[in-house]
Design an enzyme around this catalytic site. Structure first.
Site, short mmCIF file in Angstrom:
data_model
loop_
_atom_site.label_atom_id
_atom_site.label_comp_id
_atom_site.label_asym_id
_atom_site.label_seq_id
_atom_site.Cartn_x
_atom_site.Cartn_y
_atom_site.Cartn_z
N GLY A 31 -96.73 -25.66 -13.27
CA GLY A 31 -96.00 -24.88 -12.28
C GLY A 31 -96.54 -23.47 -12.09
O GLY A 31 -97.64 -23.15 -12.51
N TYR A 32 -95.73 -22.65 -11.41
CA TYR A 32 -96.13 -21.32 -10.97
C TYR A 32 -97.46 -21.45 -10.21
O TYR A 32 -98.47 -20.84 -10.55
CB TYR A 32 -96.23 -20.32 -12.13
N GLY A 36 -105.44 -22.41 -6.69
CA GLY A 36 -106.21 -23.39 -7.46
C GLY A 36 -105.46 -24.72 -7.51
O GLY A 36 -106.02 -25.79 -7.22
N HIS A 37 -104.16 -24.67 -7.85
CA HIS A 37 -103.36 -25.91 -7.86
C HIS A 37 -103.30 -26.53 -6.45
O HIS A 37 -103.39 -27.73 -6.30
CB HIS A 37 -101.91 -25.61 -8.28
N ASP A 151 -110.32 -25.13 -16.44
CA ASP A 151 -110.07 -25.61 -17.80
C ASP A 151 -111.13 -26.66 -18.13
O ASP A 151 -110.82 -27.85 -18.27
CB ASP A 151 -108.66 -26.19 -17.89
N VAL A 177 -111.10 -22.05 -8.19
CA VAL A 177 -110.78 -21.23 -7.01
C VAL A 177 -110.64 -19.79 -7.49
O VAL A 177 -109.95 -19.52 -8.50
CB VAL A 177 -109.48 -21.72 -6.33
N MET A 185 -108.46 -17.93 -10.41
CA MET A 185 -107.00 -18.00 -10.28
C MET A 185 -106.37 -18.66 -11.50
O MET A 185 -106.90 -19.64 -12.03
CB MET A 185 -106.63 -18.78 -9.02
N ARG A 188 -101.53 -17.23 -15.48
CA ARG A 188 -101.43 -16.13 -16.44
C ARG A 188 -101.94 -14.80 -15.87
O ARG A 188 -101.71 -13.76 -16.48
CB ARG A 188 -102.18 -16.47 -17.74
#
Ligand code: PAF
Length: 283
Positions: A31-32, A36-37, A151, A177, A185, A188
């Site tokens: 979430g948040y 990128g997501h 990651d 991204v 991005m 955190r």
């Protein structure tokens, strides 16, 4: 778009989708959401009939002194973003739904691949990641699953786990991204305060420096790592966790650069610990 909170309801939804021959694309997140997501959801939307996004801050991948409690959460904002990107379902279970009282089953990938880089300073982190993804893959039953290359170690571990547990899932790594100024991005990044946002640019800048040194012919990992560390250490608010140059498949150390190479780093900028990397083919 639906928000589903229980495993039972998710099982029902997925069973029906598979029975009607739908291809499921899956974006696991905590979430948040940031761009990128959203790039992962966009990619999933292109190639699947149904796009499932999970939003679950997974307690088993956080160490005792890490930021589980303060990890940013905003379901309403995330749901609005998922809706815009055309996701069909958000799976948003509670920790109790995923890990009921007495829970005691874990999935672990052993070896250097989980011991080094982030694994060295975050004990148990990858065991938490592989455990929750095993559970989520069993619930969502995707054909394709999308992961951010930021990651990079997580991608390598998940690919190995999927291969070794014979999951019929295609893992799709998607490019990092970045903000306009180069910062990768990350949820955190919201922890960065004042000048730390500017200071954090030294992560991507040190990776650029490494790329430039390689383009200029340098092949010694020790020389490149030293130059990167010097650059990062010149910014007062930083504290290096690791700067590593490894082969991109098994994450084994290399002394002389060649082939598929991952240059990865984790650096604290003030309190937040940020990661970044670059993957490149060295001739
Ligand atoms: O990359 C993340 O956000 C998490 O590690 C993941 C893959 C959602 C598992 O909790």
């Amino acid at each position: 778009m639906q928000i589903i909170k229980t495993v039972a309801a998710m099982n029902g939804y997925i069973r029906e989708a598979i029975q009607s021959g739908k291809c499921i694309g899956y974006v696991p997140t905590m979430g948040y959401l940031h761009d990128g997501h959203l790039s992962l959801i966009k990619e999933a939307r292109k190639n699947n009939d149904i796009v499932v996004v999970s939003i679950f801050v997974n307690p088993t991948q956080f160490g005792p002194n890490e930021d589980l409690d303060s990890y940013p959460r905003d379901l309403d904002r995330d749901a609005a973003l998922c809706e815009v990107e055309g996701a069909d379902v958000i799976f948003h279970p509670t920790p109790e739904e995923m890990y009921p009282n007495g829970y005691s089953t874990y999935v672990e990938t052993f070896g250097e691949i989980t011991k080094k880089l982030c694994g060295a300073s975050r004990e148990g982190h990858f065991r938490g990641v592989t455990t929750v993804l095993t559970k989520l893959f069993n619930i969502v039953r995707p054909r394709n699953a999308y992961f951010g290359q930021k990651d990079a170690q997580q991608v390598a571990v998940v690919e190995k786990m999927v291969r070794e547990l014979n999951y019929d899932i295609h893992i799709v790594p998607c490019p990092i991204v970045r903000e306009k100024d180069g910062l990768a991005m990350s949820s955190r990044n919201s922890y960065l305060q004042g000048h730390e946002r500017e200071d954090a640019l030294v992560l991507s800048q040190s990776l650029e420096l490494a790329k430039q040194m390689i383009a200029d012919g340098e092949r010694s990992t020790a020389v490149i790592k030293q130059a990167m560390c010097d650059k990062i250490n010149s910014v007062e608010s930083t504290e290096i966790d690791y700067v590593e140059i490894v082969d991109a498949q098994e994450l084994e150390n290399v002394e002389t650069l060649s082939g598929d190479t991952l240059i990865a780093l984790a650096v604290k900028v003030g309190k937040p610990r940020l990661i970044d990397n670059v993957r490149l083919e060295v001739k």
